[in-house]
Design a protein around this motif. Structure first.
Motif, PDB file in Angstrom:
ATOM      1  N   ASP A  98       0.833  -1.212   0.000  1.00 29.26           N
ATOM      2  CA  ASP A  98       0.000   0.000   0.000  1.00 29.26           C
ATOM      3  C   ASP A  98       0.864   1.257   0.000  1.00 29.26           C
ATOM      4  N   ILE A  99       1.944   1.209   0.788  1.00 28.35           N
ATOM      5  CA  ILE A  99       2.853   2.365   0.807  1.00 28.35           C
ATOM      6  C   ILE A  99       3.492   2.537  -0.575  1.00 28.35           C
ATOM      7  N   CYS A 100       3.881   1.432  -1.180  1.00 24.58           N
ATOM      8  CA  CYS A 100       4.494   1.507  -2.525  1.00 24.58           C
ATOM      9  C   CYS A 100       3.507   2.075  -3.543  1.00 24.58           C
ATOM     10  N   LEU A 101       2.261   1.619  -3.476  1.00 23.48           N
ATOM     11  CA  LEU A 101       1.257   2.131  -4.427  1.00 23.48           C
ATOM     12  C   LEU A 101       1.039   3.640  -4.212  1.00 23.48           C
ATOM     13  N   LYS A 102       0.956   4.001  -2.935  1.00 23.57           N
ATOM     14  CA  LYS A 102       0.707   5.415  -2.597  1.00 23.57           C
ATOM     15  C   LYS A 102       1.801   6.327  -3.171  1.00 23.57           C
ATOM     16  N   HIS A 103       3.044   5.825  -3.163  1.00 24.51           N
ATOM     17  CA  HIS A 103       4.162   6.682  -3.598  1.00 24.51           C
ATOM     18  C   HIS A 103       4.717   6.277  -4.970  1.00 24.51           C
ATOM     19  N   ASN A 104       3.935   5.462  -5.680  1.00 22.22           N
ATOM     20  CA  ASN A 104       4.312   5.084  -7.040  1.00 22.22           C
ATOM     21  C   ASN A 104       5.687   4.390  -7.108  1.00 22.22           C
ATOM     22  N   VAL A 105       5.882   3.442  -6.220  1.00 24.83           N
ATOM     23  CA  VAL A 105       7.150   2.697  -6.158  1.00 24.83           C
ATOM     24  C   VAL A 105       6.937   1.306  -6.756  1.00 24.83           C
ATOM     25  N   LEU A 106       7.794   0.921  -7.681  1.00 22.34           N
ATOM     26  CA  LEU A 106       7.709  -0.433  -8.247  1.00 22.34           C
ATOM     27  C   LEU A 106       8.226  -1.439  -7.226  1.00 22.34           C
ATOM     28  N   ILE A 107       7.679  -2.647  -7.256  1.00 23.09           N
ATOM     29  CA  ILE A 107       8.134  -3.693  -6.331  1.00 23.09           C
ATOM     30  C   ILE A 107       8.829  -4.789  -7.143  1.00 23.09           C
ATOM     31  N   PHE A 108      10.117  -4.978  -6.868  1.00 23.97           N
ATOM     32  CA  PHE A 108      10.861  -6.077  -7.475  1.00 23.97           C
ATOM     33  C   PHE A 108      10.916  -7.160  -6.393  1.00 23.97           C
ATOM     34  N   SER A 109      10.160  -8.226  -6.576  1.00 21.93           N
ATOM     35  CA  SER A 109      10.018  -9.190  -5.477  1.00 21.93           C
ATOM     36  C   SER A 109      10.800 -10.469  -5.760  1.00 21.93           C
ATOM     37  N   ASP A 110      11.847 -10.668  -4.984  1.00 20.63           N
ATOM     38  CA  ASP A 110      12.663 -11.878  -5.111  1.00 20.63           C
ATOM     39  C   ASP A 110      12.058 -12.941  -4.203  1.00 20.63           C
ATOM     40  N   GLU A 111      11.406 -13.926  -4.838  1.00 22.99           N
ATOM     41  CA  GLU A 111      10.709 -14.956  -4.061  1.00 22.99           C
ATOM     42  C   GLU A 111      11.341 -16.325  -4.310  1.00 22.99           C
ATOM     43  N   ILE A 112      12.653 -16.339  -4.494  1.00 20.10           N
ATOM     44  CA  ILE A 112      13.330 -17.593  -4.843  1.00 20.10           C
ATOM     45  C   ILE A 112      13.175 -18.651  -3.748  1.00 20.10           C
ATOM     46  N   HIS A 113      12.992 -18.222  -2.490  1.00 16.80           N
ATOM     47  CA  HIS A 113      12.850 -19.194  -1.396  1.00 16.80           C
ATOM     48  C   HIS A 113      11.382 -19.552  -1.123  1.00 16.80           C
ATOM     49  N   ALA A 114      10.482 -19.175  -2.049  1.00 17.02           N
ATOM     50  CA  ALA A 114       9.037 -19.316  -1.815  1.00 17.02           C
ATOM     51  C   ALA A 114       8.598 -20.715  -1.393  1.00 17.02           C
ATOM     52  N   ASP A 115       9.233 -21.737  -1.934  1.00 13.56           N
ATOM     53  CA  ASP A 115       8.789 -23.111  -1.636  1.00 13.56           C
ATOM     54  C   ASP A 115       9.399 -23.646  -0.345  1.00 13.56           C
ATOM     55  N   LEU A 116      10.364 -22.918   0.192  1.00 14.04           N
ATOM     56  CA  LEU A 116      11.108 -23.429   1.342  1.00 14.04           C
ATOM     57  C   LEU A 116      10.577 -22.777   2.620  1.00 14.04           C
ATOM     58  N   VAL A 117       9.335 -23.118   2.898  1.00 11.31           N
ATOM     59  CA  VAL A 117       8.647 -22.502   4.019  1.00 11.31           C
ATOM     60  C   VAL A 117       8.353 -23.586   5.049  1.00 11.31           C
ATOM     61  N   LEU A 118       8.677 -23.316   6.296  1.00  8.74           N
ATOM     62  CA  LEU A 118       8.565 -24.338   7.331  1.00  8.74           C
ATOM     63  C   LEU A 118       7.100 -24.552   7.745  1.00  8.74           C
ATOM     64  N   PRO A 119       6.806 -25.714   8.337  1.00  8.59           N
ATOM     65  CA  PRO A 119       5.419 -26.000   8.728  1.00  8.59           C
ATOM     66  C   PRO A 119       4.845 -24.873   9.590  1.00  8.59           C
ATOM     67  N   GLY A 120       3.597 -24.526   9.306  1.00  7.17           N
ATOM     68  CA  GLY A 120       2.937 -23.460  10.072  1.00  7.17           C
ATOM     69  C   GLY A 120       2.998 -22.107   9.374  1.00  7.17           C
ATOM     70  N   TYR A 121       3.774 -22.010   8.304  1.00  7.59           N
ATOM     71  CA  TYR A 121       3.888 -20.731   7.587  1.00  7.59           C
ATOM     72  C   TYR A 121       3.440 -20.912   6.138  1.00  7.59           C
ATOM     73  N   ASN A 122       3.022 -19.805   5.533  1.00  8.36           N
ATOM     74  CA  ASN A 122       2.561 -19.842   4.139  1.00  8.36           C
ATOM     75  C   ASN A 122       3.227 -18.744   3.352  1.00  8.36           C
ATOM     76  N   HIS A 123       3.652 -19.086   2.153  1.00  8.47           N
ATOM     77  CA  HIS A 123       4.223 -18.046   1.302  1.00  8.47           C
ATOM     78  C   HIS A 123       3.111 -17.345   0.521  1.00  8.47           C
ATOM     79  N   THR A 124       3.115 -16.030   0.556  1.00  7.19           N
ATOM     80  CA  THR A 124       2.176 -15.242  -0.242  1.00  7.19           C
ATOM     81  C   THR A 124       2.964 -14.405  -1.239  1.00  7.19           C
TER      82      THR A 124
END
Ligand SMILES: Cc1ncc(COP(=O)(O)O)c(C=O)c1O
Length: 389
Positions: free
Chosen positions: A188-214
């Motif tokens: 929301d802050i990025c949208l408000k100030h027109n900031v692009l988001i470069f999202s490095d999600e290379i570890h997305a699948d390596l999430v421990l039990p009890g957590y979820n990657h979004t």
């Protein structure tokens, strides 16, 4: 016995982690637990697919066709409940190359880019190498856990007219898997100030039990239009040497700029074996991944128990990644002495915490994606050495 308990000798395979260790840590006896790849074989389906492809013997230019896009679509949908369009995909040999491309294609010389420190060292490089400037939003370290300073996040953006934010989710090295709420606040802050988001999600699948990657881009259509996401099967399935990853960009104009930049650098094709491995991993690797995550949890529990018991190391409990961020400040050692201690006394090859930024002084990063015997050896070496400190 689980295949994840088997210790395979990697020496002599030109492994960066193993074959470079002697030179880097100046000793043959150091146990390498540094660079982020795993001492595990890839899923059998990947090995079989590569063997079959190698057997064909002709390795000409290879297409990343709709079927490959379909594999990615299915993986992203099933793992993170994110519905993408295969037209949003750009193939890339690696996430670091993609970050270099994004910075060049979507920002200008002299622009300010925000990162959350301490963070994966190439984040500094991909900005500074192209004559852009780093703006830091330092993470808050409190009670052995990292959190985002949202007030500072917005202030830094406003004050410095930040053009893009490089997000690391899950975060290397602090191991946070950012929650939907945290991601939404940042977006929301990025949208408000027109900031692009470069999202490095290379570890997305390596999430421990009890957590979820979004994926941050999955939070809303507006956020999706402002985000460029990097994903890859290479960290998940230990395929880094095969160099096959991809970028997801929903906004047509941003995507064209990215694609033009990739083309201009002659980077419009993946290697044959990388494509083969990606397809096999995404089609058949889910069960292997579940087993892997169980092993990472076991290793994490072992390391936490024994290292924390020393009273000199406090492990930052990871929610994702197979990287442990060790707070070694209670050893009382100055940072350079800490490095020497780990290398020469404990004889373990860890990543230098300070390479992630000055906030990493007094910390070391330990890779626990290895068979239990290796992990125990590494942890025990540190525990024994600390007793004599
Ligand atoms: C956050 C992060 N991004 C990117 C990479 C490397 O990606 P690649 O090998 O695809 O360039 C790593 C490897 O450790 C990483 O931790």
């Amino acid at each position: 016995m689980s295949r994840f308990y088997e210790v395979k000798d990697r020496m002599g395979t030109r492994s960066v982690k193993w074959d470079m260790a002697e030179k880097l840590f100046k000793s043959k006896e150091v146990l390498p637990m540094w660079v982020a790849d795993m001492d595990f074989q890839a899923p059998q389906a990947v090995i079989d697919a590569l063997r079959e492809r190698a057997g064909h013997g002709i390795f000409g230019y290879t297409l990343t066709d709709e079927l490959i896009g379909g594999n990615i679509y299915d993986w992203v949908k099933s793992r993170y409940n994110w519905t993408i369009d295969t037209n949003w995909i750009t193939y890339s040999p690696g996430v670091v190359p993609s970050l270099h491309m994004m910075v060049q294609a979507l920002t200008e010389k002299g622009d300010n880019l925000l990162i959350q420190t301490p963070v994966y060292p190439p984040f500094y490089k991909v900005v500074e190498q192209h004559e852009r400037n780093i703006i830091k939003n330092e993470l808050i370290y409190r009670e052995n856990r990292y959190e985002i300073d949202f007030v500072d996040f917005e202030n830094q953006i406003k004050k410095n007219d930040v053009k893009a934010f490089i997000l690391c989710n899950p975060h290397n090295p602090v191991g946070r898997v950012w929650t939907e709420e945290e991601l939404k606040k940042m977006a929301d802050i990025c949208l408000k100030h027109n900031v692009l988001i470069f999202s490095d999600e290379i570890h997305a699948d390596l999430v421990l039990p009890g957590y979820n990657h979004t994926p941050i881009a999955s939070l809303s259509e507006d956020i999706n239009q402002k985000t460029i996401t990097c994903l890859s099967p290479t960290k998940t399935f230990n395929l880094a040497g095969l160099q096959a990853s991809y970028v997801i960009t929903a906004d047509k104009k941003l995507k064209k700029k990215m694609d033009d930049k990739f083309l201009a650098q002659g980077m419009n094709m993946l290697n044959t074996m990388g494509i083969t491995a990606l397809e096999a991993a995404y089609q058949h690797g889910a069960e292997w991944l579940e087993e892997l995550l169980g092993i990472i949890k076991e290793n994490k529990d072992y390391a936490l128990k024994h290292l924390n018991a020393t009273g000199k190391i406090e492990v930052v409990e990871p929610e994702g990644t197979y990287l442990l961020w060790l707070d070694c400040k209670k050893t009382g050692l100055a940072h350079e002495d800490l490095k020497t201690f780990m290398q020469e006394t404990a004889k373990v090859g860890l990543n230098d915490g300070a390479s992630f930024g000055k906030e990493g002084e007094g910390f070391m990063r330990m890779n626990i994606a290895c068979p239990k015997a290796t992990l125990e050896e590494g942890v025990d070496r540190i525990v024994k050495a600390l007793k004599e400190l």
